[in-house]
Design a protein around this motif. Structure first.
Motif: not given
Length: 257
Positions: A47, A49, A238, A195, A143, A119-120, A231, A62, A141
């Motif tokens: 993952y 961040r 989810e 997204h 991103g 993510f992001s 976001h 998360r 995601w």
């Protein structure tokens, strides 16, 4: 190749042990969070961040969303963040923090499928590294897919980008070095794009931009575009999305047993 040290964390899960690990990257001590199952490891999820520093820091809750009883989950903090040595270069040398961490896991668990979830800000971190580590698949995601687009769309972040990367015209080569799409082609591992169309932090145009490139270059991909979601998705949506992500990982593994 192994982690330099491990520290048991007060995160109580029935099927996993949670540790903060330190590993050496470019002579720096970089930290990350590791959830290791009690059962045999049959899948690795990394993952990546979002944010920087204390913003968007790694959270066990998360990470837990992407595990099952046989899944190991790892999240690097990135250099310069949360006790890691060095300075964050926003998709620069900090990409090595991702690559080295994954290579440690791949050496420890050979032949185990590796899926990366960005993510992001982690979205572009993953796009720039998932091919290098030969990931089984990549899930992006909400991103970031293009720093130049980010500079144009997020006026509030221009100061940060100038400090960490440079001005798009004066330091164009730094943005080009962070061009995540130029090396993605039909031989690249599959990508799942997630997204929300109401995302105000990372506009859904980022996802469309990536999809256009994948389509043009015949890259295997799939999309989950959620109407009315921002976001961070609302809990019920989810939950549904996480089921789709787990199904995606199953599908990619079954294609490459």
């Amino acid at each position: 190749m192994d982690f330099f040290s491990r520290k048991r964390m007060p995160v109580f899960l029935l099927d996993h042990v949670t540790e903060e690990v330190i590993y050496i990257v470019d002579r720096l001590k970089v930290r990350g969070l590791l959830m290791t199952p009690h059962k045999n490891v049959e899948r690795i999820v990394v993952y990546l961040r979002g944010g920087k520093g204390q913003v968007g820091r790694v959270r066990p809750a998360r990470m837990s969303q992407f595990k099952n009883k046989n899944t190991l989950v790892f999240a690097p903090y990135y250099r310069g963040s949360n006790g890691s040595e060095g300075r964050d270069h926003f998709c620069g040398d900090d990409l090595n923090d991702v690559i080295v961490g994954i290579n440690i896991l791949k050496e420890k668990y050979p032949q185990i499928p590796v899926h990366i979830i960005g993510f992001s800000r982690g979205g572009i971190q993953g796009l720039l590294t998932y091919q290098t580590v030969k990931a089984t698949s990549y899930i992006i995601w909400g991103g970031v897919t293009d720093l130049l687009m980010m500079y144009e769309e997020r006026i509030d972040l221009r100061g940060m980008l100038k400090r960490m990367v440079g001005h798009p015209k004066k330091q164009y080569e730094e943005y080009e070095r962070r061009n995540a799409l130029k090396n993605i082609n039909q031989d690249s591992p599959p990508i799942l794009i997630v997204h929300g169309d109401k995302d105000k932090q990372v506009n859904i145009n980022m996802a469309y931009h990536l999809e256009e490139h994948l389509k043009e270059h015949n890259v295997e991909y799939s999309t989950i575009y959620e109407q009315g979601e921002g976001h961070v998705f609302r809990p019920e949506k989810e939950k549904q999305t996480l089921i789709q992500i787990h199904n995606w990982m199953d599908k990619c593994e079954n294609k490459n047993p």
